[in-house]
Design a protein around this motif. Structure first.
Motif, mmCIF file in Angstrom:
data_model
loop_
_atom_site.group_PDB
_atom_site.id
_atom_site.type_symbol
_atom_site.label_atom_id
_atom_site.label_comp_id
_atom_site.label_asym_id
_atom_site.label_seq_id
_atom_site.Cartn_x
_atom_site.Cartn_y
_atom_site.Cartn_z
ATOM 1 N N TYR A 59 24.413 20.755 -17.482
ATOM 2 C CA TYR A 59 24.221 21.648 -16.350
ATOM 3 C C TYR A 59 22.731 21.696 -16.060
ATOM 4 O O TYR A 59 21.915 21.716 -16.977
ATOM 5 N N TYR A 60 22.394 21.734 -14.773
ATOM 6 C CA TYR A 60 20.998 21.785 -14.374
ATOM 7 C C TYR A 60 20.773 22.900 -13.366
ATOM 8 O O TYR A 60 21.618 23.157 -12.511
ATOM 9 N N ALA A 61 19.589 23.497 -13.455
ATOM 10 C CA ALA A 61 19.154 24.359 -12.369
ATOM 11 C C ALA A 61 18.922 23.458 -11.161
ATOM 12 O O ALA A 61 18.446 22.325 -11.298
ATOM 13 N N ASP A 62 19.258 23.952 -9.997
ATOM 14 C CA ASP A 62 19.170 23.119 -8.793
ATOM 15 C C ASP A 62 17.779 22.525 -8.615
ATOM 16 O O ASP A 62 17.638 21.353 -8.238
ATOM 17 N N SER A 63 16.760 23.305 -8.895
ATOM 18 C CA SER A 63 15.392 22.846 -8.669
ATOM 19 C C SER A 63 14.938 21.826 -9.705
ATOM 20 O O SER A 63 13.918 21.158 -9.521
ATOM 21 N N MET A 64 15.682 21.691 -10.800
ATOM 22 C CA MET A 64 15.308 20.782 -11.874
ATOM 23 C C MET A 64 16.072 19.464 -11.824
ATOM 24 O O MET A 64 15.769 18.523 -12.546
ATOM 25 N N ARG A 65 17.077 19.427 -10.978
ATOM 26 C CA ARG A 65 17.927 18.242 -10.938
ATOM 27 C C ARG A 65 17.151 17.044 -10.411
ATOM 28 O O ARG A 65 16.412 17.154 -9.440
ATOM 29 N N GLY A 66 17.295 15.923 -11.075
ATOM 30 C CA GLY A 66 16.664 14.696 -10.599
ATOM 31 C C GLY A 66 15.514 14.226 -11.462
ATOM 32 O O GLY A 66 15.456 13.060 -11.836
#
Length: 125
Positions: A59-66
């Motif tokens: 699971y990732y925080a949206d701002s950390m994805r990528g």
């Protein structure tokens, strides 16, 4: 006794990469959720990513994805955070955290009961 020990932090220039490690001990490793959080000076602690040490769901925080990737090495009871294309705003104290059990509640501090001491990441421009 649960113990979480982070390592791998350091200083890096913008655009660089780091891999953080969190070695867990003192409890059955598999079947729980482990996560990375970070706290920059003057800011609240925020979730980065979490992993289920049983099945491996991530699971990732949206701002950390990528740019950030969480992974684990089960035989070593270790969780990693690979950080790429680092930016000065990624500068923070990075913490490893543990939520016992197979149910995932979310990437929020209140759901994680055990914490490491943190490892500092500093990104210079």
């Amino acid at each position: 006794q649960v113990r979480l020990v982070e390592s791998g932090g350091g200083s890096v220039q913008a655009g660089g990469s780091l891999r953080l490690s969190c070695a867990a001990s003192g409890y059955p490793y598999s079947g729980n959720h482990m996560a990375w959080f970070r706290q920059a000076p003057g800011k609240e602690r925020e979730g980065v990513a979490a992993i289920y040490t049983g099945g491996g769901s991530v699971y990732y925080a949206d701002s950390m994805r990528g740019r950030f990737t969480i992974s684990q090495d089960k035989p070593k009871n270790t969780v990693y955070l690979e950080m790429n294309s680092l930016k000065p705003e990624d500068t923070a104290l990075y913490y490893c955290a543990l939520s016992r059990g197979s149910r995932y509640y979310g990437l929020e501090q209140r759901y994680f009961s055990f914490w490491g001491q943190g490892t500092q990441v500093t990104v210079s421009s």
